[in-house]
Design a protein around this motif. Structure first.
Motif: not given
Length: 206
Positions: A5-29
């Protein structure tokens, strides 16, 4: 089980963070360091889940697609009117491409395409491997004799062009506002009517 469950939560947190970063900064940045910091995980943990930034972005696109195709019962029904079924399918499609996350990440993907066509081609290939619900429906309706024996891929491409021409490309490329709920329903119904007026077998449009 707690570890899983901890592994799943960390994976979900990574995906949420990546969505926020990609939307805010774009792929290259967007960097993996940045994603790890936003997700509050170590770089080692991040790379344990995703081998590269490309793999992480591809996973986000796949999750968006998976969420969208799970929204409705998409199976062809021989006992239901064609327009009713196709309108429901197209409404799902319109809702997917009109979603804020989908539009924002599409902009990121288009930028990635410009900078690296090979990378984007790989992402699009993964998406293409997913079964297209509209294509499945068209083939089933043709097999049932209720749609004409046209090229099913061409029929689906025409539907998607009509949908994306109003609900996706103007928003992605020109910043037009996303369609509201009523406009989405109208677009789905109108597209279904137009397609069936061309491809429905005699006396099968209802």
């Amino acid at each position: 089980m707690t570890t899983e469950r901890l592994t799943d939560r960390k994976r979900a947190a990574i995906v949420r963070a990546a969505v926020a970063e990609f939307r805010a900064s774009g792929f290259e940045a967007t960097s993996m360091d940045k994603v790890a910091a936003t997700a509050e995980v170590s770089k080692r943990t991040l790379y344990n889940h995703f081998a590269s930034k490309e793999a992480l972005f591809a996973q986000i696109l796949m999750q968006l697609w998976d969420r969208s195709v799970a929204l409705l019962d998409l199976a062809y029904r021989p006992d239901r009117p064609l327009h009713e079924q196709l309108s429901a399918l197209l409404l799902q499609k319109v809702a997917m491409v009109s979603g804020e996350d989908f539009i924002d990440l599409a902009r990121v993907a288009i930028t990635a395409t410009i900078h690296s066509p090979e990378r984007a081609q790989d992402m699009l290939q993964r998406l293409a491997e997913k079964e297209n619900a509209l294509l499945t429906w068209v083939r089933a309706a043709q097999k049932d004799g209720r749609l004409q024996a046209a090229d099913p891929l061409q029929v689906v491409q025409q539907m998607e062009s009509l949908v994306k021409g109003s609900a996706f490309w103007p928003q992605v490329t020109m910043g037009q506002p996303r369609l509201g709920t009523q406009a989405q329903k109208q677009l789905a119904a109108d597209t279904a009517q137009l397609i069936l007026s061309r491809y429905a077998a005699q006396a099968s449009a209802n």
